[in-house]
Design a protein around this motif. Structure first.
Motif, PDB file in Angstrom:
ATOM      1  N   ASN A  56      67.473  57.364  29.841  1.00  0.00           N
ATOM      2  CA  ASN A  56      68.768  57.310  29.162  1.00  0.00           C
ATOM      3  C   ASN A  56      69.765  58.256  29.841  1.00  0.00           C
TER       4      ASN A  56
ATOM      5  N   PRO B 126      73.439  53.577  30.937  1.00  0.00           N
ATOM      6  CA  PRO B 126      73.029  53.200  29.582  1.00  0.00           C
ATOM      7  C   PRO B 126      74.243  53.066  28.672  1.00  0.00           C
TER       8      PRO B 126
ATOM      9  N   LEU C  89      70.692  49.068  29.070  1.00  0.00           N
ATOM     10  CA  LEU C  89      70.916  49.671  30.375  1.00  0.00           C
ATOM     11  C   LEU C  89      71.422  48.597  31.332  1.00  0.00           C
TER      12      LEU C  89
ATOM     13  N   ARG D 266      72.158  47.730  35.240  1.00  0.00           N
ATOM     14  CA  ARG D 266      71.823  48.177  36.592  1.00  0.00           C
ATOM     15  C   ARG D 266      72.374  47.186  37.605  1.00  0.00           C
TER      16      ARG D 266
END
Length: 266
Positions: free
Chosen positions: A39, A72, A79, A81
């Motif tokens: 996180n 996050p 999350l 990415r």
């Protein structure tokens, strides 16, 4: 005199307790430095140097640098990415023997993971994944929009040994009509053995399976890394040689995986 001795003992035990607590905190930080679902906002710079490919001339080589950003949101339950590659692919001309190399931007992928298990020792997340055909040359990308899913887990029940894995699958759904459709999966087991003081042994090979061309690569890796805190930034540096035990098609036979991962603690 007895009171003085008792006071000294109390200070000694308190100091020892603080030392143990600090060591435990350092071990926990080193463990979480390799958690892909941590996180924390992260920025990674990673590189794969491939001096040897299977079913290819000795002069052929590849080099791919990845820039990856993770953020996050929603209280850490989700999350995002995003990863983008800069690649060089060199292959000799069979007629002339001259090595021709192509460099540029590769395809860009992103996934959003929902952490449906998230505690101090176990993190498990899953979500959709998409890849955009951003490559600047056809040899550096697929020319296809691809969609699929990602599942990732990280187990840190031991302060010494942590492990987990990332599984992704994607198939093409749009893009250049003259390019081959895609359908592939990747399995990335990872394992980390903490040696103390932020130093650790590691392995994070990616097993790739191309269901369209029946090509695959199954490497194993063993490397070393170091985690240090610089202010509010956790810096994780590593180098990891990988050798493919099984290959089919033109795939990396040996590669050197290295990187610097940054996690920003708020």
């Amino acid at each position: 005199m007895k009171k003085l001795n008792l006071s000294l003992l109390a200070v000694l035990f308190f100091s020892m307790g603080m030392g143990f607590a600090q060591d435990a905190d350092k071990q926990a930080s080193a463990a979480q430095a390799n958690n892909p679902l941590a996180n924390m906002t992260a920025l990674n710079f990673q590189n794969y140097y491939v001096p040897k490919l299977s079913n290819a001339p000795d002069e052929a080589y590849m080099n791919t640098s990845w820039v990856r950003f993770a953020k996050p949101f929603a209280g850490g339950k989700f999350l995002l990415r995003v990863s983008s590659a800069l690649s060089t692919i060199a292959m000799p001309n069979m007629a002339t023997g001259v090595v021709n190399s192509t460099s540029g931007l590769g395809d860009t992928n992103a996934f959003v993971s929902y952490s449906f298990v998230s505690n101090a020792t176990t993190t498990v997340g899953a979500g959709p994944m998409v890849t955009a055909p951003t490559a600047t040359d056809e040899v550096l990308g697929t020319g296809k929009w691809q969609g699929g899913f990602a599942i990732v887990a990280f187990i840190a029940k031991s302060p010494v040994f942590q492990f987990g894995g990332l599984v992704t699958w994607q198939a093409s759904f749009a893009g250049q009509s003259d390019r081959q459709d895609t359908n592939g999966a990747a399995i990335q087991p990872f394992y980390f053995w903490q040696l103390g003081k932020g130093t650790y042994l590691r392995g994070a090979p990616i097993w790739y399976f191309d269901f369209k061309s029946n090509a695959y690569s199954v490497p194993m890796g063993l490397g070393i890394g170091k985690v240090v805190n610089v202010g509010k930034t956790m810096v994780n540096c590593f180098v990891e040689p990988q050798y493919s035990m099984l290959t089919s098609g033109t795939q990396p036979q040996f590669q050197l995986f290295a990187g610097i991962n940054l996690q920003f603690m708020e």
